[in-house]
Design an enzyme around this catalytic site. Structure first.
Site, mmCIF file in Angstrom:
data_model
loop_
_atom_site.group_PDB
_atom_site.id
_atom_site.type_symbol
_atom_site.label_atom_id
_atom_site.label_comp_id
_atom_site.label_asym_id
_atom_site.label_seq_id
_atom_site.Cartn_x
_atom_site.Cartn_y
_atom_site.Cartn_z
ATOM 1 N N ASP A 1 22.722 -27.958 -70.553
ATOM 2 C CA ASP A 1 22.729 -29.032 -69.555
ATOM 3 C C ASP A 1 21.337 -29.630 -69.395
ATOM 4 O O ASP A 1 20.854 -29.823 -68.275
ATOM 5 C CB ASP A 1 23.246 -28.499 -68.212
ATOM 6 C CG ASP A 1 23.676 -29.627 -67.263
ATOM 7 O OD1 ASP A 1 23.888 -30.760 -67.743
ATOM 8 O OD2 ASP A 1 23.796 -29.368 -66.055
ATOM 9 N N SER B 1 -14.250 -32.125 -66.492
ATOM 10 C CA SER B 1 -13.195 -32.399 -65.511
ATOM 11 C C SER B 1 -12.343 -31.163 -65.245
ATOM 12 O O SER B 1 -11.227 -31.268 -64.749
ATOM 13 C CB SER B 1 -12.299 -33.543 -66.001
ATOM 14 O OG SER B 1 -11.644 -33.202 -67.211
ATOM 15 N N ILE C 1 -5.986 -23.243 -99.733
ATOM 16 C CA ILE C 1 -5.249 -24.510 -99.734
ATOM 17 C C ILE C 1 -4.090 -24.451 -100.721
ATOM 18 O O ILE C 1 -2.973 -24.901 -100.438
ATOM 19 C CB ILE C 1 -6.199 -25.678 -100.071
ATOM 20 C CG1 ILE C 1 -7.225 -25.853 -98.940
ATOM 21 C CG2 ILE C 1 -5.417 -26.973 -100.282
ATOM 22 C CD1 ILE C 1 -8.318 -26.831 -99.245
#
Length: 616
Positions: free
Chosen positions: A457, A158, A288
């Site tokens: 804002d 796609s 790890i």
């Protein structure tokens, strides 16, 4: 017996190299689109977060190729700062490079989840584009096919022209061991044909072998990357021109066959490497262990490291304009009058903002202002991020200023949420992406600008959407610099902001920190979840949406009440668990005590996890 002893020494040597390395070299596995990291973080995706800092300045090397052979084009491709790009390459901001010329790209490298990355975007222009060609041809291996697939919701079939892709670029921050020996920066280098460890080490005067866990005679594969350590910023004098550099072009018709051959070579390599299983297992276990150990170490950034800059005074605006980058244009008032049809009502977008046509199909948003804009202009001049609206030009006519911005066709997030069209309300995955876009923009403002800025804002009307429904933050008129997370530039009794979005501590004390943006983002996130305005009516009286959402989470049947409160137009989407997780994140952002709110970095990580789960 001798062979066994030799193997042990080789194992020990590799282990020592790895403990000093930033990352282990990924090899050809980085080119495989079917990679996964279910067994632990993999450098075949991106570089893992094992550095001393969670974010840092880093560098990439890109080899100039049409159409990406000018400073503006490469800046757009990599979402890097155009002025910085020109400075470090010692060229002007409109320079064009010969094909194959190495261009140094400064990037903001950040640890998101378990990987370091610099964020860029890429707009697809060819029907033949695939994730593989984006990673290897457009970005020359500076991004990987597998990381692109994970970062985007689109399937490979796609990818049509006009689609915008998130592109995670490979970068990293130095480890503590590298810092101790004088390394300040890491440069990601895309390997070319003929490159080898010795030649590159000599050219850059760097220990490339140790930085990447490489063996002396190990093969470097083209379009994979290695890290080069630098004690100072890299220099353009260290770059070269590669004579045999092919231009960027769509993949050939035999692309599937080429990819099958690539995979066949990969599998052959894996078979040969099977004898090294014990070595790889040892390295993974050690990785790890070290990763989990470092996760518990908090890294703080001193406010003293942020440089202080004086705000430009109104009378200095013309000087400021004169210093703008080449991509910013100084418009005449007559041009703006013509483009907006003399500020016709049919060209009005909202308030004092108009749509203007400036020839060759180029449409810009024109914002008319009576106030001094020098502060906003100075900020917009120095920021460059996909999720922050881009200033394209400026005009002054007597006491009136006009700022010209990229045009966002879909309008504001508030307008989009108010839409009743089934085609316009989106999906939960679409809303997660919008939230992530806003969070990424705020994370950049809070962590990667010097000095750090708060927007001040944040609200759904200041979040604008382009044709692909990607979000950009706009309206920086209230933005201001902050020193650090616990103090503000100034305290004020004149509180400015929009009702429904203003953090309680700002109302009470006037203190400005990045946490007021986090609070306002929590309100926007609540709007995305519920579809409602920041001010709602309950039992005949006005109530803050933020207060309503927080109060629901404190009830005995919080989950069922939240489900009834979320946007009913998306109940049929059958992904309400995603909405609930977004609601929980918004509540965390709306915590009354500012120090207990998450940082925008933590918000980005949480949203990345939600988005990843949405596509599983």
């Amino acid at each position: 017996m001798i062979n066994q002893i030799l193997f042990c020494f080789l194992l020990l040597d590799a282990f020592i190299l790895y403990t000093n390395a930033q990352q282990s070299y990924s090899g050809i596995s980085a080119l495989d689109c079917s990679n996964n990291d279910k067994s632990g973080p993999s450098s075949a995706f991106l570089y893992t977060c094992n550095g001393q800092n969670r974010y840092c300045k880093a560098f990439l090397i890109y080899k100039s190729q049409p159409p990406f052979d000018t400073i503006p084009a490469i800046s757009t491709l990599t979402s890097s700062n155009q002025a910085e790009l020109a400075r470090i390459n010692d060229v002007t901001e409109d320079a064009k490079f010969p094909t194959g010329k190495e261009v140094i790209i400064p990037v903001n490298c950040s640890c998101l989840g378990q990987y370091y990355q610099a964020n860029a975007t890429f707009t697809i222009s060819s029907i033949h584009t695939t994730y593989y060609t984006v990673g290897t041809e457009a970005y020359q291996g500076l991004s990987t096919c597998s990381s692109l697939i994970r970062a985007n919701p689109h399937s490979e079939f796609s990818l049509v022209p006009g689609t915008e892709l998130n592109v995670p670029l490979r970068c990293a921050c130095p480890t503590s061991n590298q810092t101790k020996v004088g390394t300040k920066y890491l440069l990601t280098y895309s390997v070319s044909f003929g490159d080898n460890i010795t030649a590159l080490s000599d050219r850059f005067n760097a220990s490339i072998k140790n930085a990447n866990g490489l063996q002396e005679k190990e093969t470097l594969f083209p379009l994979t990357t290695i890290l080069i350590p630098f004690p100072t910023e890299p220099s353009s004098s260290q770059t070269i021109i590669h004579k045999e550099q092919s231009p960027f072009s769509p993949p050939s018709e035999n692309y599937p066959e080429r990819r099958r051959r690539s995979k066949r070579k990969l599998y052959e390599g894996v078979g040969i490497g099977g004898a090294c299983f014990l070595l790889v297992l040892s390295i993974i276990l050690f990785t790890i262990f070290m990763f989990n150990k470092r996760k518990n170490i908090g890294v703080s950034q001193s406010g003293n490291e942020r440089s202080k800059k004086n705000f430009v005074q109104p009378e200095d605006l013309r000087v400021e304009i004169a210093s703008f980058e080449q991509g910013l244009r100084l418009f005449t008032f007559q041009e703006i009058q013509k483009a907006t049809e003399n500020f016709s009502s049919r060209n009005r977008i909202n308030g004092s903002v108009y749509r203007g046509g400036f020839g060759r199909g180029k449409i810009l948003a024109v914002k008319r202002m009576k106030l001094d804009v020098s502060k906003e202009v100075k900020l917009l001049k120095n920021i460059n991020h996909f999720n922050l609206i881009k200033l394209q030009g400026i005009c002054q006519n007597d006491a009136t200023f006009f700022l010209l911005f990229e045009y966002m066709k879909k309008g504001s997030l508030r307008d989009w949420l108010n839409s009743q069209s089934p085609d316009e309300i989106g999906s939960w995955t679409r809303r997660i992406q919008i939230a992530l876009d806003v969070a990424n923009g705020l994370h950049y403002l809070h962590s990667f600008t010097k000095p750090a800025y708060v927007h001040g804002d944040i609200r759904s009307t200041n979040v604008l959407l382009n044709t692909s429904l990607r979000a950009k933050i706009a309206n920086f008129s209230l933005a201001r610099a902050v020193v650090n997370e616990t103090s503000s530039v100034s305290l004020t009794n004149h509180v400015v902001g929009t009702r429904g979005y203003v953090a309680p501590e700002y109302i009470q004390t006037g203190q400005v920190t990045s946490k007021i943006d986090v609070y306002a983002f929590g309100v926007v996130l609540s709007e995305l979840v519920t579809g409602k305005d920041a001010i709602i009516v309950q039992d005949g009286r006005e109530v803050m949406l933020s207060a309503a959402v927080v109060s629901i989470t404190k009830t005995e049947y919080a989950e069922s009440e939240l489900i009834s409160f979320i946007d009913q137009r998306l109940i049929c989407d059958d992904r309400t668990e995603l909405a609930l997780r977004m609601a929980q994140l918004s509540v965390a952002c709306l915590t009354e005590e500012p120090t207990k709110r998450p940082s925008m970095e933590e918000v980005v990580s949480a949203l990345l996890k939600i988005r990843a789960d949405a596509f599983n």
